[in-house]
Motif scaffolding. Structure first.
Motif, PDB file in Angstrom:
ATOM      1  N   THR A 295       0.850  -1.190   0.000  1.00 21.05           N
ATOM      2  CA  THR A 295       0.000   0.000   0.000  1.00 21.05           C
ATOM      3  C   THR A 295       0.887   1.242   0.000  1.00 21.05           C
ATOM      4  N   ASP A 296       0.268   2.365  -0.342  1.00 18.85           N
ATOM      5  CA  ASP A 296       1.019   3.625  -0.323  1.00 18.85           C
ATOM      6  C   ASP A 296       1.557   3.924   1.071  1.00 18.85           C
ATOM      7  N   LEU A 297       0.755   3.611   2.096  1.00 19.83           N
ATOM      8  CA  LEU A 297       1.200   3.880   3.467  1.00 19.83           C
ATOM      9  C   LEU A 297       2.401   3.022   3.834  1.00 19.83           C
ATOM     10  N   ASP A 298       2.391   1.759   3.403  1.00 15.82           N
ATOM     11  CA  ASP A 298       3.545   0.887   3.665  1.00 15.82           C
ATOM     12  C   ASP A 298       4.793   1.428   2.990  1.00 15.82           C
ATOM     13  N   ARG A 299       4.622   1.887   1.766  1.00 11.76           N
ATOM     14  CA  ARG A 299       5.786   2.326   0.997  1.00 11.76           C
ATOM     15  C   ARG A 299       6.408   3.600   1.555  1.00 11.76           C
ATOM     16  N   THR A 300       5.599   4.453   2.134  1.00 11.49           N
ATOM     17  CA  THR A 300       6.118   5.740   2.617  1.00 11.49           C
ATOM     18  C   THR A 300       6.404   5.740   4.114  1.00 11.49           C
ATOM     19  N   ASP A 301       6.316   4.580   4.749  1.00  9.97           N
ATOM     20  CA  ASP A 301       6.602   4.477   6.184  1.00  9.97           C
ATOM     21  C   ASP A 301       8.055   4.870   6.440  1.00  9.97           C
ATOM     22  N   LEU A 302       8.238   5.934   7.221  1.00  9.27           N
ATOM     23  CA  LEU A 302       9.597   6.446   7.462  1.00  9.27           C
ATOM     24  C   LEU A 302      10.450   5.485   8.275  1.00  9.27           C
ATOM     25  N   ASN A 303       9.808   4.600   9.028  1.00 12.21           N
ATOM     26  CA  ASN A 303      10.561   3.708   9.915  1.00 12.21           C
ATOM     27  C   ASN A 303      11.016   2.417   9.236  1.00 12.21           C
ATOM     28  N   LYS A 304      10.511   2.162   8.049  1.00 11.74           N
ATOM     29  CA  LYS A 304      10.842   0.875   7.426  1.00 11.74           C
ATOM     30  C   LYS A 304      12.235   0.917   6.806  1.00 11.74           C
ATOM     31  N   ASP A 305      12.802  -0.265   6.613  1.00  5.94           N
ATOM     32  CA  ASP A 305      14.108  -0.389   5.983  1.00  5.94           C
ATOM     33  C   ASP A 305      14.004   0.049   4.523  1.00  5.94           C
ATOM     34  N   LYS A 306      14.943   0.881   4.091  1.00  5.63           N
ATOM     35  CA  LYS A 306      14.922   1.392   2.724  1.00  5.63           C
ATOM     36  C   LYS A 306      15.501   0.351   1.774  1.00  5.63           C
ATOM     37  N   THR A 307      14.788   0.103   0.671  1.00  2.98           N
ATOM     38  CA  THR A 307      15.252  -0.871  -0.316  1.00  2.98           C
ATOM     39  C   THR A 307      15.184  -0.252  -1.702  1.00  2.98           C
ATOM     40  N   GLY A 308      15.971  -0.787  -2.624  1.00  6.37           N
ATOM     41  CA  GLY A 308      15.950  -0.295  -3.989  1.00  6.37           C
ATOM     42  C   GLY A 308      16.817  -1.154  -4.888  1.00  6.37           C
ATOM     43  N   VAL A 309      16.784  -0.865  -6.201  1.00  2.00           N
ATOM     44  CA  VAL A 309      17.572  -1.599  -7.185  1.00  2.00           C
ATOM     45  C   VAL A 309      18.125  -0.605  -8.207  1.00  2.00           C
ATOM     46  N   PHE A 310      19.421  -0.736  -8.537  1.00  2.00           N
ATOM     47  CA  PHE A 310      20.056   0.075  -9.570  1.00  2.00           C
ATOM     48  C   PHE A 310      19.567  -0.419 -10.933  1.00  2.00           C
ATOM     49  N   ILE A 311      19.160   0.519 -11.818  1.00  4.65           N
ATOM     50  CA  ILE A 311      18.612   0.096 -13.110  1.00  4.65           C
ATOM     51  C   ILE A 311      19.674   0.034 -14.210  1.00  4.65           C
ATOM     52  N   GLY A 312      20.923   0.393 -13.878  1.00  7.31           N
ATOM     53  CA  GLY A 312      22.019   0.293 -14.846  1.00  7.31           C
ATOM     54  C   GLY A 312      22.245   1.544 -15.658  1.00  7.31           C
ATOM     55  N   ALA A 313      21.394   2.563 -15.485  1.00  2.00           N
ATOM     56  CA  ALA A 313      21.511   3.786 -16.268  1.00  2.00           C
ATOM     57  C   ALA A 313      22.011   4.927 -15.394  1.00  2.00           C
ATOM     58  N   PHE A 314      22.470   6.008 -16.079  1.00  2.04           N
ATOM     59  CA  PHE A 314      22.996   7.174 -15.377  1.00  2.04           C
ATOM     60  C   PHE A 314      22.315   8.434 -15.894  1.00  2.04           C
ATOM     61  N   GLU A 323      27.931  12.469 -13.834  1.00  2.00           N
ATOM     62  CA  GLU A 323      27.012  11.361 -14.042  1.00  2.00           C
ATOM     63  C   GLU A 323      26.682  10.713 -12.694  1.00  2.00           C
ATOM     64  N   ILE A 324      25.408  10.512 -12.464  1.00  2.00           N
ATOM     65  CA  ILE A 324      24.982   9.920 -11.187  1.00  2.00           C
ATOM     66  C   ILE A 324      24.070   8.739 -11.482  1.00  2.00           C
ATOM     67  N   PRO A 325      24.145   7.665 -10.672  1.00  4.35           N
ATOM     68  CA  PRO A 325      23.377   6.445 -10.956  1.00  4.35           C
ATOM     69  C   PRO A 325      21.883   6.648 -10.705  1.00  4.35           C
ATOM     70  N   VAL A 326      21.079   5.896 -11.445  1.00  6.27           N
ATOM     71  CA  VAL A 326      19.623   5.948 -11.310  1.00  6.27           C
ATOM     72  C   VAL A 326      19.125   4.633 -10.716  1.00  6.27           C
ATOM     73  N   TRP A 327      18.334   4.733  -9.659  1.00  5.69           N
ATOM     74  CA  TRP A 327      17.785   3.584  -8.951  1.00  5.69           C
ATOM     75  C   TRP A 327      16.255   3.644  -9.008  1.00  5.69           C
ATOM     76  N   ILE A 328      15.647   2.526  -8.657  1.00  6.35           N
ATOM     77  CA  ILE A 328      14.226   2.549  -8.311  1.00  6.35           C
ATOM     78  C   ILE A 328      14.109   2.178  -6.834  1.00  6.35           C
ATOM     79  N   ALA A 329      13.120   2.781  -6.149  1.00  8.17           N
ATOM     80  CA  ALA A 329      12.882   2.475  -4.739  1.00  8.17           C
ATOM     81  C   ALA A 329      11.415   2.731  -4.442  1.00  8.17           C
ATOM     82  N   ASP A 330      10.822   1.893  -3.586  1.00 10.84           N
ATOM     83  CA  ASP A 330       9.372   1.988  -3.372  1.00 10.84           C
ATOM     84  C   ASP A 330       8.961   3.175  -2.525  1.00 10.84           C
ATOM     85  N   TYR A 331       9.929   3.882  -1.896  1.00 10.09           N
ATOM     86  CA  TYR A 331       9.521   5.039  -1.107  1.00 10.09           C
ATOM     87  C   TYR A 331       9.233   6.262  -1.985  1.00 10.09           C
TER      88      TYR A 331
END
Length: 890
Positions: A295-314, A323-331
């Motif tokens: 849910t949106d509330l789960d994703r924006t919970d400030l207390n949860k562990d931050k997770t993400g994945v690098f997409i390989g692009a800059f 040049e800076i790396p581009v990631w995706i993250a659910d927050y």
């Protein structure tokens, strides 16, 4: 009748008020001053009213009765917010049609409210499930559609298979439905949306004009979430360096651009599919699937562990070309801003934690902290550092100046521009339920098409099967005869919309329908709307602080824009009554040896101790604490929210049966300030019941029956006064009128009741109780205890030649006015000093209190003073009017 018997008095007057339509609002004369006082109308549940409901209702009823007696034309209506999920769930379980359940529940609520003596205009009662009502709810939807404010979209929603409906984020707790605790999953669905975002700025700005609690305004401001900053473009590069795509981000802190060391896209961002490298596609796909189920509330919970994945692009930072790396993250949410952020880990805790976890660079760009240890977030007024290129520098500038300078540079270079964004999202306005307003929409050739107004209302089909479908199709999809129709314009085959409106729909405009419930040319009679609007006072629970109030304000502004209403805002003043908690519960604690442990000396939670539930008779109050009776052992005393599971719910029917409606009304107002949270106490109810019995005895002879001899002695056989009130009685009356009047105006109902109690205690002492004093007292008592006041008013009519009479209500009698001169005491007391020391006092008539020679002469003759004056020669006489006299001796 000898004794005070609410069970006889109250039904009698309730029947009288209903039969005579005593409180029917007559708005044929629109020149009268008006007062529109509104309760948040209830959802009629099967459990009926609880004692929390009458708190706000009693407050508004006191004000309604008071205003009528002050010559105001009062609109005080009630109705039912009757669509909703509980009736549908009950239908699924039992097969009982929601309409049957709803009508039964409404009948129960109506009976309970009438038994409490509320002065509603029952001719204006509305029910959101009545086709005559929701015809206009549907009409308003068509107007929203015409204005481009209603549209269809496929959006990820909280789908509960068990309930068979979409839930708002606020209705999902820890991944389960608030109702029933069933699992909730995220899935894309076709939904109707309302473009509330188009009104975000007006909803924000117009809050300033409202007389609402500041806490409620702040909650709405936060929900709208206005942010000022810049949209900044970050070009992206392929492996060979060619620019193919770009990422646009919104940032409130363009001054920190030099500290942006990576970027994050929302997992749903359309760019992800186009720029993810082959090597990262598998990891990115898996992460997106996981995020989709949150849910949106789960994703924006400030207390949860931050997770993400690098997409390989800059991406390329436009201020330093790094040049800076581009990631995706659910927050990061696609629905806020552009669905992409520039990450500045030196000055954002979330970005800092993410950077440390994934070993990304952290750069300080605002001086003040140590970003190697933690993000320096107290940077709104800091000084910029490490922020310059060959063309622009914001080093050594305060943050506010730096924001302006870097934004101007971005605009000049075509790399960004000043922007405003809002956290507010468009309103998801459809539910996969049966029991709701049908949309006035058909689908022709796969496209939505509004129905003409003359086809309204679109009513629900009669169905026996309300079970939700496992595919997510609403129950209405099963009603084939209803579902399949023709386009009235073209004659083409058409399919009706099977979603229904949410429960919020009917409550967005009900306050308008009360104004003219039988009006057939629109939702409200324009002439009467101009007279009655805005609502002068709206009373309800703080739990509706955001959604209901925000949605109603949105609809009202749309109706204002199309000329249906004449005011920008619906509710001028808002008051939130405090929650009523259950009775105090007492708990003592014992250790393993069986010895009591004081509650104020425990360490931790006390889980290792035995809890002993106590009755009220087992404890006594000492100061601000409770102790075991006969000991110094402090016990735990607290109140909890009323709930069936705790067994502490109080049914108002039980209180009325034992003590009467007037006692319940009076107690709910006497508990404390209206806005405060308060614990219930049956002892408190008994206390106000005893007060009402004392009021009865002031007027009535319980032994012989009829009026008390002390009252009869004040009137001749012909009904004329036999004894005039004395000065003390008039002073007591007018002090009470003044106090009660000012306290009602200030919503200090508890202290107004205290004043009524003080008067009653004094009146009990009078050998003669003049009717000239008792009648005004009944009038100021009547808003609080209307049944008792009406009964005693009728009894007084017997000795006034029938003027009061059984057929004459006091509801429209003029409110008594206090006389300032009668508030003054008959005498004034002066302190008398000799050489600065108080030697006595002298009491003089008030009308001679400023006569210097008279007062001095009285002081000289006061025995306690005169003996001191004999000790020397008076050389000076100091006279301070109404305060003090000082004789100076030589």
């Amino acid at each position: 009748m000898n004794e005070y018997k609410p069970s006889e008095i109250e039904p009698k007057w309730q029947q009288y008020w209903l039969e005579n339509k005593t409180f029917r609002t007559d708005d044929t004369d629109l020149s009268q001053p008006k007062f529109y006082v509104l309760d948040m109308f209830p959802y009629p549940s099967s459990s009926g009213l609880h004692v929390g409901h009458p708190e706000g209702y009693t407050a508004t009823d006191i004000l309604a009765r008071y205003k009528r007696m002050n010559g105001f034309n009062v609109l005080h209506p009630i109705g039912w917010d009757a669509f909703g999920l509980p009736a549908e769930q009950y239908a699924i379980k039992t097969g009982t049609h929601p309409r049957v359940t709803t009508n039964e529940n409404i009948d129960g609520f109506r009976r309970q409210l009438q038994a409490l003596g509320f002065s509603y205009d029952w001719d204006r009662e509305v029910d959101t499930t009545d086709p005559a009502y929701f015809r206009w709810t549907q009409w308003i939807f068509l107007k929203l559609y015409e204005q481009g404010l209603a549209y269809e979209a496929s959006v990820p929603v909280n789908w509960c298979p068990e309930l068979g409906t979409v839930l708002a984020n606020e209705e999902v707790i820890d991944g389960k439905s608030e109702v029933g605790g069933f699992p909730v999953e995220r899935r894309p669905m076709r939904q109707w949306m309302l473009k509330i975002t188009a009104y975000a700025e007006r909803l924000l700005q117009d809050l300033e004009e409202l007389d609402w609690p500041e806490s409620i305004k702040e909650m709405q401001r936060n929900w709208i979430g206005k942010s000022e900053g810049a949209n900044v473009v970050f070009p992206m590069k392929t492996a060979d360096g060619d620019v193919q795509e770009s990422i646009e981000v919104f940032t409130t802190r363009p001054d920190t651009l030099f500290g942006a060391t990576y970027m994050v896209l929302a997992p749903e961002h359309p760019l992800v599919d186009r720029v993810t490298t082959d090597a990262q596609k598998e990891a990115v796909s898996a992460y997106r699937q996981t995020a989709a189920n949150k849910t949106d509330l789960d994703r924006t919970d400030l207390n949860k562990d931050k997770t993400g994945v690098f997409i390989g692009a800059f991406a390329v930072n436009p201020v330093n070309n790094e040049e800076i790396p581009v990631w995706i993250a659910d927050y990061v949410m696609m629905s806020y801003g552009t669905g992409a952020i520039m990450a500045v880990p030196g000055h954002d805790e979330r970005d800092w934690e993410f950077a440390r976890k994934y070993d990304l660079p952290i750069v300080e760009v605002v001086k003040g902290g140590d970003v190697t240890k933690e993000a320096y977030v107290d940077s709104q007024d800091g000084i910029c550092v490490n922020s310059a290129n060959d063309e622009v520098s914001i080093n050594d500038l305060p943050v506010p100046e730096a924001k302006k300078k870097i934004t101007k540079w971005l605009e000049e270079k075509g790399l960004g521009k000043y922007a405003v964004t809002y956290k507010l999202r468009d309103w998801l306005f459809s539910r996969q339920r049966y029991w709701g307003e049908p949309f006035p929409v058909i689908h022709v050739d796969g496209q939505p098409k509004p129905l003409p107004e003359d086809h309204l209302p679109i009513t629900l089909p009669d169905m026996d099967d309300f079970q939700p479908t496992k595919t997510g199709e609403p129950p209405l999809a099963k009603a084939k005869d209803w579902l399949e129709t023709t386009d009235p314009e073209t004659g083409k085959p058409a399919i009706r919309e099977t979603n229904t409106m949410p429960q919020w729909a009917g409550s967005c405009w009900y306050y308008l329908r009360y104004i003219s419930p039988d009006y057939e040319k629109g939702p409200v009679d324009p002439e009467k709307e101009k007279y009655w609007m805005p609502v002068d006072l709206y009373v309800g629970g703080a739990e509706h602080a955001v959604l209901h109030l925000l949605y109603a304000r949105f609809w009202h502004k749309v109706l204002f824009d199309i000329g249906v209403v004449s005011t920008k805002e619906p509710f001028q003043r808002l008051v939130n009554q405090g929650m009523i908690l259950g009775e105090l519960e007492f708990t003592a604690y014992k250790d393993a040896a069986g010895s009591y442990v004081p509650a104020d000396s425990m360490n931790g939670t006390g889980d290792e101790l035995e809890r002993v539930k106590l009755e009220e008779k087992d404890v006594e109050k000492r100061g601000d604490r409770f102790v075991l009776k006969g000991t110094d052992t402090v016990v735990d005393a607290r109140s909890f929210k009323m709930s069936k599971s705790r067994g502490n719910v109080i049914n108002p029917d039980d209180v009325v049966e034992q003590y009467g409606a007037d006692a319940l009304r009076l107690y709910e107002m006497f508990m404390g300030p209206l806005e405060q949270v308060k614990p219930w106490s049956m002892q408190g109810v008994e206390g106000v019941y005893r007060f009402l019995k004392r009021v009865w005895r002031v007027f009535i002879d319980e032994e012989a029956g009829g009026l008390n001899p002390a009252v009869r002695r004040s009137v001749n056989s012909g009904g004329t006064p036999a004894v005039a009130p004395d000065r003390a009685q008039l002073k007591m009356l007018h002090e009470t009128i003044k106090k009660v009047t000012e306290d009602i105006e200030g919503h200090r109902f508890n202290t107004a009741i205290s004043a009524l109690m003080i008067f009653t205690n004094e009146a009990m002492k009078w050998d003669v109780r003049p009717v000239e004093v008792l009648k005004p007292f009944l009038l100021i008592l009547s808003p609080f205890a209307p049944h008792l006041a009406e009964e005693l008013w009728e009894q007084l009519g017997e000795i006034e030649g029938g003027k009061g009479g059984a057929k004459k209500t006091l509801a429209y009698e003029p409110w008594p006015e206090y006389q300032e001169e009668l508030l003054q005491a008959d005498t004034k007391v002066y302190a008398v000093q000799v050489n600065g020391k108080v030697r006595g006092q002298v009491e003089v008539p008030s009308d001679r209190a400023t006569d210097k020679e008279f007062v001095l002469d009285a002081a000289r003759n006061e025995t306690a003073v005169s003996k001191h004056l004999e000790k020397g020669q008076v050389v000076k006489e100091i006279f301070v009017p109404n305060r003090v006299i000082n004789f100076v001796l030589k």
